[in-house]
Enzyme design. Structure first.
Site, PDB file in Angstrom:
ATOM      1  N   LYS A 118       0.821  -1.219   0.000  1.00 16.10           N
ATOM      2  CA  LYS A 118       0.000   0.000   0.000  1.00 16.10           C
ATOM      3  C   LYS A 118       0.851   1.263   0.000  1.00 16.10           C
ATOM      4  O   LYS A 118       0.489   2.254  -0.624  1.00 16.10           O
ATOM      5  CB  LYS A 118      -0.952   0.013   1.198  1.00 16.10           C
ATOM      6  CG  LYS A 118      -2.068  -0.986   1.036  1.00 16.10           C
ATOM      7  CD  LYS A 118      -3.288  -0.610   1.848  1.00 16.10           C
ATOM      8  CE  LYS A 118      -4.442  -1.531   1.478  1.00 16.10           C
ATOM      9  NZ  LYS A 118      -5.519  -1.533   2.465  1.00 16.10           N
ATOM     10  N   LYS A 202      -4.556 -10.013  -7.373  1.00 13.03           N
ATOM     11  CA  LYS A 202      -5.768 -10.099  -6.542  1.00 13.03           C
ATOM     12  C   LYS A 202      -6.844  -9.126  -7.043  1.00 13.03           C
ATOM     13  O   LYS A 202      -6.517  -8.013  -7.458  1.00 13.03           O
ATOM     14  CB  LYS A 202      -5.349  -9.706  -5.121  1.00 13.03           C
ATOM     15  CG  LYS A 202      -6.260 -10.121  -4.027  1.00 13.03           C
ATOM     16  CD  LYS A 202      -5.724  -9.638  -2.688  1.00 13.03           C
ATOM     17  CE  LYS A 202      -5.798  -8.131  -2.561  1.00 13.03           C
ATOM     18  NZ  LYS A 202      -5.472  -7.597  -1.252  1.00 13.03           N
ATOM     19  N   LYS A 205     -10.175  -3.267  -4.862  1.00 17.49           N
ATOM     20  CA  LYS A 205     -10.907  -2.009  -5.074  1.00 17.49           C
ATOM     21  C   LYS A 205     -10.020  -0.962  -5.739  1.00 17.49           C
ATOM     22  O   LYS A 205     -10.517  -0.039  -6.377  1.00 17.49           O
ATOM     23  CB  LYS A 205     -11.343  -1.431  -3.716  1.00 17.49           C
ATOM     24  CG  LYS A 205     -12.491  -2.138  -3.051  1.00 17.49           C
ATOM     25  CD  LYS A 205     -12.793  -1.474  -1.701  1.00 17.49           C
ATOM     26  CE  LYS A 205     -13.701  -2.341  -0.870  1.00 17.49           C
ATOM     27  NZ  LYS A 205     -13.785  -1.919   0.536  1.00 17.49           N
TER      28      LYS A 205
HETATM   29  P1  TYM Z   1     -10.691  -5.294   3.435  1.00 17.19           P
HETATM   30  O1  TYM Z   1     -11.700  -4.234   3.734  1.00 17.19           O
HETATM   31  O2  TYM Z   1      -9.576  -4.978   2.509  1.00 17.19           O
HETATM   32  O3  TYM Z   1     -11.402  -6.580   2.855  1.00 17.19           O
HETATM   33  C1  TYM Z   1     -12.536  -7.132   3.492  1.00 17.19           C
HETATM   34  C2  TYM Z   1     -12.480  -8.643   3.428  1.00 17.19           C
HETATM   35  O4  TYM Z   1     -12.454  -9.064   2.052  1.00 17.19           O
HETATM   36  C3  TYM Z   1     -11.380  -9.990   1.862  1.00 17.19           C
HETATM   37  N1  TYM Z   1     -10.881  -9.839   0.476  1.00 17.19           N
HETATM   38  C4  TYM Z   1     -10.805 -10.836  -0.403  1.00 17.19           C
HETATM   39  N2  TYM Z   1     -11.131 -12.128  -0.319  1.00 17.19           N
HETATM   40  C5  TYM Z   1     -10.954 -12.895  -1.425  1.00 17.19           C
HETATM   41  N3  TYM Z   1     -10.456 -12.420  -2.585  1.00 17.19           N
HETATM   42  C6  TYM Z   1     -10.110 -11.114  -2.720  1.00 17.19           C
HETATM   43  N4  TYM Z   1      -9.636 -10.647  -3.879  1.00 17.19           N
HETATM   44  C7  TYM Z   1     -10.276 -10.253  -1.595  1.00 17.19           C
HETATM   45  N5  TYM Z   1     -10.044  -8.938  -1.377  1.00 17.19           N
HETATM   46  C8  TYM Z   1     -10.421  -8.693  -0.105  1.00 17.19           C
HETATM   47  C9  TYM Z   1     -10.341  -9.571   2.895  1.00 17.19           C
HETATM   48  O5  TYM Z   1      -9.449 -10.635   3.163  1.00 17.19           O
HETATM   49  C10 TYM Z   1     -11.217  -9.227   4.080  1.00 17.19           C
HETATM   50  O6  TYM Z   1     -11.559 -10.385   4.811  1.00 17.19           O
HETATM   51  N6  TYM Z   1      -7.721  -5.363   7.434  1.00 17.19           N
HETATM   52  C11 TYM Z   1      -9.005  -5.776   6.937  1.00 17.19           C
HETATM   53  C12 TYM Z   1     -10.182  -5.249   7.737  1.00 17.19           C
HETATM   54  C13 TYM Z   1     -10.117  -5.493   9.212  1.00 17.19           C
HETATM   55  C14 TYM Z   1     -10.338  -6.729   9.860  1.00 17.19           C
HETATM   56  C15 TYM Z   1     -10.245  -6.450  11.251  1.00 17.19           C
HETATM   57  C16 TYM Z   1     -10.620  -8.028   9.400  1.00 17.19           C
HETATM   58  C17 TYM Z   1      -9.887  -4.566  10.173  1.00 17.19           C
HETATM   59  N7  TYM Z   1      -9.973  -5.130  11.399  1.00 17.19           N
HETATM   60  C18 TYM Z   1     -10.411  -7.456  12.192  1.00 17.19           C
HETATM   61  C19 TYM Z   1     -10.771  -9.025  10.369  1.00 17.19           C
HETATM   62  C20 TYM Z   1     -10.679  -8.735  11.746  1.00 17.19           C
HETATM   63  C21 TYM Z   1      -9.165  -5.244   5.518  1.00 17.19           C
HETATM   64  O7  TYM Z   1      -8.583  -4.267   5.146  1.00 17.19           O
HETATM   65  O8  TYM Z   1     -10.103  -5.881   4.793  1.00 17.19           O
END
Ligand code: TYM
Length: 342
Positions: A118, A202, A205
């Site tokens: 990032k 991957k 967004k």
């Molecule tokens: P975020 O907002 O980027 O993504 C949300 C969830 O979507 C999953 N994900 C994917 N799964 C499969 N294929 C993909 N291409 C893909 N892109 C995203 C992510 O793995 C995630 O589960 N750090 C986390 C948010 C967070 C969190 C937490 C998660 C903050 N605190 C505590 C679990 C527990 C994040 O940025 O997810």
């Protein structure tokens, strides 16, 4: 823990930074719904404090937060069965986050690949929050004494760090395990959905190409067009999984189909062997439209009543506070802070 929780307490979070895509749905939100419907206590958080680790337009952030809440509800999360709330309404996350900034080591955070991705080449200009992002994530999870965390594959390293923080805190301050060591739940065909334009990248967004991802708010026409344009290779679909090695686009489309259909890659390979991409893409389009259209319609309905959404989040945050506040108070006491909260 409540009656529903004999299997444990689930916590997960999603950033409110624009429309969710198929990867977020198949890797995370769909699992959230499945777990809600099992004997887990389930807590799902819109992590707005994580979102602001990179600059967000304030008006757009507010809008995206309500849209994400509507998306959770439209996907089947039920505020009677799960706690749904936004992170900034529960101060315990940042309070615990500070304790964990003092527990986690610089070396641990320096190894985080997501920060490197990032921040890119411009590391010096990244926010301090982006660097310490995983300690806040650990706080999200451990502030609830969560036992299970459903996420996509890209969050694996952050969960390992969460476990390391829990173990170090337990060892540094207690004779017993104050924090349970949470287990990741990374399962099924949807854990790593790839870009439709490049099967080695991957789905994300932040990809500049709209054609790289399917959004949950896409119309049936947009979904059809994106699948039609998705990159493929010259061969027909194979009759065994091993033959997908070196064919990332084929593997990705089959995984998407399997995850949408709630089945395994193995079974889908059996079902589609020898099929041309043209025929397979038409099957995939039908399935994607059938699954996603009701969700996008429901998102639009729910967004007509933002008061309802705000109420759901407010009630959820009260429930979340009831769990989190005493755990943070105990953690403060354990590290020797003179708390005035009692
Ligand atoms: P975020 O907002 O980027 O993504 C949300 C969830 O979507 C999953 N994900 C994917 N799964 C499969 N294929 C993909 N291409 C893909 N892109 C995203 C992510 O793995 C995630 O589960 N750090 C986390 C948010 C967070 C969190 C937490 C998660 C903050 N605190 C505590 C679990 C527990 C994040 O940025 O997810």
């Amino acid at each position: 823990m409540n009656k529903k929780s004999h299997k444990g307490r689930v916590f997960s979070g999603v950033q409110p930074t624009g429309d969710l895509h198929l990867g977020n749905y198949l890797g995370a939100v769909k699992q959230f719904v499945d777990l809600q419907n099992q004997a887990y206590e389930t807590i799902y958080c819109l992590v707005d404090l994580h979102a602001i680790t990179v600059w967000q337009d304030p008006k757009a952030l507010r809008k995206a937060t309500r849209e994400l809440a509507a998306t959770f509800l439209a996907c089947g999360l039920n505020p009677e069965q799960s706690i749904l709330f936004n992170q900034s309404q529960v101060a315990s996350h940042t309070e615990m986050g500070w304790l964990f900034n003092c527990v986690a080591r610089m070396g641990w955070l320096n190894r985080m690949t997501q920060f490197k991705d990032k921040a890119g080449k411009n590391k010096e200009n990244a926010s301090v929050g982006l660097f310490s992002y995983p300690t806040l994530m650990a706080a999200d999870i451990l502030t609830y004494h969560a036992t299970h965390v459903p996420v996509g594959d890209d969050q694996k390293q952050h969960l390992e760090l969460t476990r390391d923080i829990a173990i170090k805190f337990n060892n540094d301050f207690t004779q017993y395990g104050f924090f349970p060591i949470p287990e990741p739940i990374i399962q099924g065909a949807g854990t790593r959905i790839m870009s439709l334009r490049d099967g080695t990248k991957k789905m994300s967004k932040s990809d500049t190409s709209e054609f790289s991802r399917i959004s949950l708010t896409d119309s049936a026409e947009a979904i059809a067009k994106k699948i039609q344009k998705a990159k493929t290779d010259p061969l027909n679909l194979p009759d065994n999984i091993q033959a997908l090695e070196g064919r990332p686009e084929a593997k990705n489309l089959l995984n998407i189909y399997a995850a949408l259909k709630n089945t395994s890659l193995n079974k889908v390979v059996e079902e589609t062997k020898g099929t041309s991409f043209r025929n397979f893409k038409s099957k995939l389009t039908d399935l994607a439209v059938e699954t996603l259209s009701p969700i996008s319609n429901e998102i639009n309905n729910l967004l007509n009543d933002t008061n309802h959404i705000d109420t759901v989040l407010r009630i959820g945050s009260e429930k979340a506070k009831n769990i989190a506040t005493p755990i943070v108070e105990s953690a403060y006491e354990i590290v020797g802070l003179l708390s005035t909260k009692k």
